[in-house]
Design a protein around this motif. Structure first.
Motif, PDB file in Angstrom:
ATOM      1  N   VAL A 293     -39.613  19.224  40.515  1.00 23.40           N
ATOM      2  CA  VAL A 293     -40.327  18.108  41.153  1.00 23.40           C
ATOM      3  C   VAL A 293     -41.600  17.747  40.398  1.00 23.40           C
ATOM      4  CG1 VAL A 293     -39.363  18.543  43.436  1.00 23.40           C
ATOM      5  CG2 VAL A 293     -41.472  19.708  42.755  1.00 23.40           C
ATOM      6  N   ASN A 294     -42.098  18.633  39.563  1.00 24.76           N
ATOM      7  CA  ASN A 294     -43.303  18.340  38.789  1.00 24.76           C
ATOM      8  C   ASN A 294     -43.015  17.687  37.448  1.00 24.76           C
ATOM      9  OD1 ASN A 294     -45.233  19.516  40.674  1.00 24.76           O
ATOM     10  ND2 ASN A 294     -44.387  21.505  40.074  1.00 24.76           N
ATOM     11  N   THR A 295     -41.908  18.055  36.822  1.00 22.58           N
ATOM     12  CA  THR A 295     -41.589  17.510  35.499  1.00 22.58           C
ATOM     13  C   THR A 295     -40.682  16.275  35.566  1.00 22.58           C
ATOM     14  OG1 THR A 295     -39.729  19.060  35.273  1.00 22.58           O
ATOM     15  CG2 THR A 295     -41.865  19.749  34.383  1.00 22.58           C
ATOM     16  N   ALA A 296     -39.947  16.117  36.659  1.00 24.97           N
ATOM     17  CA  ALA A 296     -39.070  14.951  36.790  1.00 24.97           C
ATOM     18  C   ALA A 296     -39.818  13.635  36.620  1.00 24.97           C
ATOM     19  CB  ALA A 296     -38.344  14.985  38.134  1.00 24.97           C
ATOM     20  N   PRO A 297     -41.010  13.459  37.232  1.00 22.76           N
ATOM     21  CA  PRO A 297     -41.722  12.187  37.039  1.00 22.76           C
ATOM     22  C   PRO A 297     -42.062  11.895  35.586  1.00 22.76           C
ATOM     23  CG  PRO A 297     -42.622  13.384  38.917  1.00 22.76           C
ATOM     24  CD  PRO A 297     -41.696  14.336  38.206  1.00 22.76           C
ATOM     25  N   LEU A 298     -42.316  12.936  34.793  1.00 24.76           N
ATOM     26  CA  LEU A 298     -42.623  12.744  33.373  1.00 24.76           C
ATOM     27  C   LEU A 298     -41.401  12.191  32.644  1.00 24.76           C
ATOM     28  CD1 LEU A 298     -44.488  16.119  32.640  1.00 24.76           C
ATOM     29  CD2 LEU A 298     -45.500  13.892  33.198  1.00 24.76           C
ATOM     30  N   ALA A 299     -40.239  12.781  32.924  1.00 21.33           N
ATOM     31  CA  ALA A 299     -39.008  12.347  32.265  1.00 21.33           C
ATOM     32  C   ALA A 299     -38.643  10.924  32.671  1.00 21.33           C
ATOM     33  CB  ALA A 299     -37.869  13.311  32.615  1.00 21.33           C
ATOM     34  N   ILE A 300     -38.785  10.620  33.941  1.00 21.58           N
ATOM     35  CA  ILE A 300     -38.452   9.280  34.431  1.00 21.58           C
ATOM     36  C   ILE A 300     -39.402   8.243  33.850  1.00 21.58           C
ATOM     37  CG2 ILE A 300     -38.385   7.828  36.497  1.00 21.58           C
ATOM     38  CD1 ILE A 300     -37.393  10.327  38.023  1.00 21.58           C
ATOM     39  N   ALA A 301     -40.694   8.561  33.811  1.00 21.60           N
ATOM     40  CA  ALA A 301     -41.674   7.631  33.250  1.00 21.60           C
ATOM     41  C   ALA A 301     -41.399   7.346  31.782  1.00 21.60           C
ATOM     42  CB  ALA A 301     -43.086   8.190  33.429  1.00 21.60           C
ATOM     43  N   ALA A 302     -40.838   8.337  31.073  1.00 21.41           N
ATOM     44  CA  ALA A 302     -40.530   8.166  29.652  1.00 21.41           C
ATOM     45  C   ALA A 302     -39.274   7.335  29.429  1.00 21.41           C
ATOM     46  CB  ALA A 302     -40.376   9.526  28.982  1.00 21.41           C
ATOM     47  N   GLY A 303     -38.433   7.209  30.470  1.00 19.33           N
ATOM     48  CA  GLY A 303     -37.236   6.385  30.333  1.00 19.33           C
ATOM     49  C   GLY A 303     -35.927   7.050  30.677  1.00 19.33           C
ATOM     50  N   ALA A 304     -35.968   8.317  31.113  1.00 15.39           N
ATOM     51  CA  ALA A 304     -34.736   9.005  31.505  1.00 15.39           C
ATOM     52  C   ALA A 304     -34.266   8.511  32.868  1.00 15.39           C
ATOM     53  CB  ALA A 304     -34.966  10.512  31.552  1.00 15.39           C
ATOM     54  N   ASN A 305     -32.954   8.466  33.059  1.00 10.92           N
ATOM     55  CA  ASN A 305     -32.426   8.057  34.366  1.00 10.92           C
ATOM     56  C   ASN A 305     -31.393   9.023  34.942  1.00 10.92           C
ATOM     57  OD1 ASN A 305     -30.648   6.871  32.237  1.00 10.92           O
ATOM     58  ND2 ASN A 305     -29.490   6.128  33.999  1.00 10.92           N
ATOM     59  N   ILE A 306     -31.051  10.085  34.199  1.00  8.99           N
ATOM     60  CA  ILE A 306     -30.193  11.140  34.745  1.00  8.99           C
ATOM     61  C   ILE A 306     -30.892  12.470  34.500  1.00  8.99           C
ATOM     62  CG2 ILE A 306     -27.944  12.265  34.718  1.00  8.99           C
ATOM     63  CD1 ILE A 306     -26.689   9.730  33.711  1.00  8.99           C
ATOM     64  N   LEU A 307     -31.164  13.190  35.578  1.00  4.40           N
ATOM     65  CA  LEU A 307     -31.894  14.442  35.486  1.00  4.40           C
ATOM     66  C   LEU A 307     -30.977  15.611  35.835  1.00  4.40           C
ATOM     67  CD1 LEU A 307     -35.163  13.431  37.394  1.00  4.40           C
ATOM     68  CD2 LEU A 307     -34.598  13.055  34.982  1.00  4.40           C
ATOM     69  N   VAL A 308     -30.868  16.549  34.904  1.00  4.36           N
ATOM     70  CA  VAL A 308     -30.137  17.784  35.159  1.00  4.36           C
ATOM     71  C   VAL A 308     -31.142  18.790  35.729  1.00  4.36           C
ATOM     72  CG1 VAL A 308     -28.830  19.683  34.149  1.00  4.36           C
ATOM     73  CG2 VAL A 308     -28.510  17.342  33.303  1.00  4.36           C
ATOM     74  N   ALA A 309     -30.821  19.330  36.883  1.00  8.38           N
ATOM     75  CA  ALA A 309     -31.714  20.307  37.509  1.00  8.38           C
ATOM     76  C   ALA A 309     -30.883  21.478  38.000  1.00  8.38           C
ATOM     77  CB  ALA A 309     -32.480  19.669  38.667  1.00  8.38           C
TER      78      ALA A 309
END
Length: 217
Positions: free
Chosen positions: A179-195
């Motif tokens: 939940v802390n790093t997901a916003p960084l990835a999304i802001a950079a342009g990612a749209n699929i997050l593996v968790a």
């Protein structure tokens, strides 16, 4: 941007893998990320096509199969036959091009991944032939590692290329997503997050998936 969450079964309880897959489906996951490792390309061994085949019987979630293996061209057909909806191969593999050709011939979504030490330029020649690019934000092989923020420029570059050429390219990140790093990835342009750990070890996977998808810490 439509954000999708793909729980990685690398963090699941392998003693009850079918139940774990169903648990993720009920929690609202968009995909099920299946890590395949051969003990050669990465220093770990996980599962093969027979396990994917068995999982296909117990969940309707699309299967996002990540082949961390040295010779993906030898095995892509087996994973497609087992029920994979999308298969990712690594740019570092000499046979990646042949594997991608096979996947396109089979009509399933295909993706290319880069390890942290591989420049993102490695995927540039394939952009118009890919459905997705996976940026590894940890060294592949084991779960539970910390997110490498120095991979964010790769994500930004890929999103810029996709926008520049008008490509409907999905950009996936894998490794240390919470939940802390997901916003960084999304802001950079990612749209699929593996968790993996963040979802499977959560007391409330549904709430965690919803939080990850929101892009807010």
């Amino acid at each position: 941007m439509n954000i999708q969450i793909a729980p990685s079964i690398l963090s699941a309880d392998f003693a009850c893998l079918g139940q774990e897959a169903r648990r993720m489906e009920l929690a609202g996951a968009d995909l099920l990320h299946i890590d395949v490792m051969d003990g050669h390309f990465v220093p770990n061994i996980t599962i093969g096509a027979p396990v994917v085949y068995c999982l296909r019987k117990v969940t309707k979630l699309p299967f996002d199969v990540h082949l961390m293996i040295s010779e993906p061209d030898r095995y892509v057909d087996a994973f497609v036959d087992a029920g994979a909806n999308m298969v990712t191969v690594h740019a570092e593999c000499p046979s990646a091009d042949e594997a991608l050709k096979q996947l396109r011939h089979r009509g399933v979504k295909c993706a290319l991944s880069v390890k942290p030490g591989t420049p993102v330029d490695a995927v540039y020649p394939y952009l118009d032939k890919l459905d997705m690019v996976l940026v590894m934000t940890v060294e592949p092989g084991f779960g539970g590692q910390s997110f490498m923020t120095d991979m964010l420029p790769k994500i930004r570059t890929l999103r810029q290329w996709a926008d520049q050429f008008g490509l409907p390219l999905d950009i996936q990140v894998d490794g240390g997503v919470d939940v802390n790093t997901a916003p960084l990835a999304i802001a950079a342009g990612a749209n699929i997050l593996v968790a993996g750990t963040a979802v499977f070890y959560s007391d409330d996977p549904k709430a965690t998936i919803r939080k990850l998808r929101s892009g807010r810490a």
